[in-house]
Design a protein around this motif. Structure first.
Motif, PDB file in Angstrom:
ATOM      1  N   LYS A 195       0.833  -1.206   0.000  1.00  0.00           N
ATOM      2  CA  LYS A 195       0.000   0.000   0.000  1.00  0.00           C
ATOM      3  C   LYS A 195       0.868   1.257   0.000  1.00  0.00           C
ATOM      4  O   LYS A 195       0.598   2.226  -0.736  1.00  0.00           O
ATOM      5  CB  LYS A 195      -0.921  -0.008   1.212  1.00  0.00           C
ATOM      6  N   THR A 196       1.933   1.250   0.807  1.00  0.00           N
ATOM      7  CA  THR A 196       2.821   2.412   0.876  1.00  0.00           C
ATOM      8  C   THR A 196       3.474   2.692  -0.466  1.00  0.00           C
ATOM      9  O   THR A 196       3.538   3.835  -0.935  1.00  0.00           O
ATOM     10  CB  THR A 196       3.897   2.193   1.948  1.00  0.00           C
ATOM     11  N   LEU A 197       3.970   1.634  -1.109  1.00  0.00           N
ATOM     12  CA  LEU A 197       4.641   1.804  -2.400  1.00  0.00           C
ATOM     13  C   LEU A 197       3.657   2.273  -3.476  1.00  0.00           C
ATOM     14  O   LEU A 197       4.005   3.118  -4.306  1.00  0.00           O
ATOM     15  CB  LEU A 197       5.305   0.500  -2.822  1.00  0.00           C
ATOM     16  N   GLN A 198       2.451   1.754  -3.461  1.00  0.00           N
ATOM     17  CA  GLN A 198       1.459   2.195  -4.447  1.00  0.00           C
ATOM     18  C   GLN A 198       1.154   3.676  -4.289  1.00  0.00           C
ATOM     19  O   GLN A 198       1.002   4.401  -5.282  1.00  0.00           O
ATOM     20  CB  GLN A 198       0.182   1.359  -4.310  1.00  0.00           C
ATOM     21  N   GLU A 199       1.072   4.148  -3.058  1.00  0.00           N
ATOM     22  CA  GLU A 199       0.814   5.573  -2.817  1.00  0.00           C
ATOM     23  C   GLU A 199       1.998   6.423  -3.287  1.00  0.00           C
ATOM     24  O   GLU A 199       1.805   7.495  -3.877  1.00  0.00           O
ATOM     25  CB  GLU A 199       0.539   5.806  -1.335  1.00  0.00           C
ATOM     26  N   PRO A 213       0.309   1.274 -11.712  1.00  0.00           N
ATOM     27  CA  PRO A 213       1.527   0.603 -11.239  1.00  0.00           C
ATOM     28  C   PRO A 213       1.200  -0.697 -10.504  1.00  0.00           C
ATOM     29  O   PRO A 213       0.217  -0.772  -9.763  1.00  0.00           O
ATOM     30  CB  PRO A 213       2.154   1.636 -10.297  1.00  0.00           C
ATOM     31  N   ASP A 214       2.016  -1.710 -10.723  1.00  0.00           N
ATOM     32  CA  ASP A 214       1.842  -3.004 -10.064  1.00  0.00           C
ATOM     33  C   ASP A 214       2.848  -3.160  -8.938  1.00  0.00           C
ATOM     34  O   ASP A 214       4.038  -2.876  -9.116  1.00  0.00           O
ATOM     35  CB  ASP A 214       2.046  -4.155 -11.059  1.00  0.00           C
ATOM     36  N   VAL A 215       2.357  -3.604  -7.777  1.00  0.00           N
ATOM     37  CA  VAL A 215       3.227  -3.966  -6.654  1.00  0.00           C
ATOM     38  C   VAL A 215       2.678  -5.266  -6.096  1.00  0.00           C
ATOM     39  O   VAL A 215       1.529  -5.328  -5.649  1.00  0.00           O
ATOM     40  CB  VAL A 215       3.254  -2.876  -5.561  1.00  0.00           C
ATOM     41  N   ARG A 230       6.465  -2.184 -10.323  1.00  0.00           N
ATOM     42  CA  ARG A 230       6.418  -2.011 -11.771  1.00  0.00           C
ATOM     43  C   ARG A 230       5.510  -0.841 -12.197  1.00  0.00           C
ATOM     44  O   ARG A 230       4.363  -1.039 -12.575  1.00  0.00           O
ATOM     45  CB  ARG A 230       5.924  -3.301 -12.437  1.00  0.00           C
ATOM     46  N   PRO A 231       6.015   0.372 -12.147  1.00  0.00           N
ATOM     47  CA  PRO A 231       5.265   1.503 -12.720  1.00  0.00           C
ATOM     48  C   PRO A 231       5.481   1.573 -14.229  1.00  0.00           C
ATOM     49  O   PRO A 231       6.463   1.044 -14.760  1.00  0.00           O
ATOM     50  CB  PRO A 231       5.885   2.712 -12.020  1.00  0.00           C
TER      51      PRO A 231
END
Length: 275
Positions: A195-199, A213-215, A230-231
């Motif tokens: 969640k942190t990386l997606q934000e 983006p995929d995480v 993967r953005p």
């Protein structure tokens, strides 16, 4: 035997003057002809630019026209010196077989250049990996393709080497995916990390939201789970997005993964002594 020095001197002066005038005339013809050829090439280039002809085809036509006009100029100069152009053409045709055999590689580069212009695996301005060289295509010439690499080195690659090898065109698709990884420790909450990386990825400039983006968890190591990050972005922004994504991974607050090893040394029991 009488030797007329004056007559010999006069004849040498006459022939020297004639040869000198011919050399000056040939030099003038080369300079003027080169200027006219250059002017013709520039006019053709302007005509293609005004019609908004594709840059790849325009550069190829410009290169071919320049070579053709130089050949015509050389033939004209040889004719000026008294060499029959028909005889020159016959000699050139006779030598063509031997030259073609010796320079078969050059002919293959020429043919490959034509196929690349027709089939269009890439065009001028595309970012590619071709013939083992990565960079931006500057020009597709008669025999070589000019590529400017990422460290700003102009590289010339034979057309046949490119056409007979694998070609990767990074500019052909509307977006390019950045493939990075983030190592988590066993004690980290992977859902919170995702969640942190997606934000953070959503806040990076030039990251496309479609596709999003995929995480996700990609695999596991002894240190813990590994996240695939993967953005997507346009190829022009690939370096910037890749660097900013690495920074986002570094600043996401994950604990430093640790691996522990335990070494067990088995000491054999002492051998019993004989009584």
């Amino acid at each position: 035997m009488n030797f007329d020095v004056n007559a010999l001197t006069t004849e040498l002066i006459t022939k020297g003057t004639s040869i000198g005038l011919k050399l000056l005339g040939a030099l003038a013809l080369w300079i003027i002809g080169g200027w006219v050829a250059g002017m013709a090439v520039r006019l053709v280039r302007k005509g293609m630019d005004s019609r908004k002809l594709d840059a790849t085809i325009a550069r190829y036509v410009e290169s071919a026209l320049g070579v053709l006009l130089k050949v015509v100029l050389v033939v004209a100069i040889l004719g000026y010196f008294g060499l029959e152009t028909t005889s020159f053409a016959a000699v050139l045709a006779a030598a063509g077989i031997a030259i073609g055999t010796a320079w078969s590689g050059m002919l293959s580069h020429y043919a490959a250049g034509i196929f690349m212009v027709v089939l269009r695996p890439f065009k001028v301005g595309d970012s590619v990996t071709a013939g083992g060289v990565s960079g931006t295509v500057e020009e597709i010439g008669l025999f070589t393709t000019t590529i400017n690499t990422g460290d700003n080195v102009r590289t010339f690659v034979g057309n046949n080497k490119i056409f007979s090898d694998t070609i990767q065109n990074f500019s052909a698709n509307p977006h390019r995916r950045v493939l990075l990884e983030a190592q988590l420790a066993h004690g980290d909450d992977h859902r919170a990390a995702i969640k942190t990386l997606q934000e953070k990825l959503a806040q990076i400039p030039n990251v496309k939201q479609t596709p999003a983006p995929d995480v996700f968890i990609q695999n596991f190591t002894l240190a813990g789970p590994v996240l695939a990050v993967r953005p997507c972005c346009h190829n022009d922004h690939f370096g910037q997005v890749s660097a900013d994504t690495n920074l986002a991974i570094r600043e996401s607050g994950f604990s430093v993964p640790e691996t522990h090893s335990r070494v067990i040394s088995a000491v054999p029991a002492p051998a019993s002594r004989a009584a």
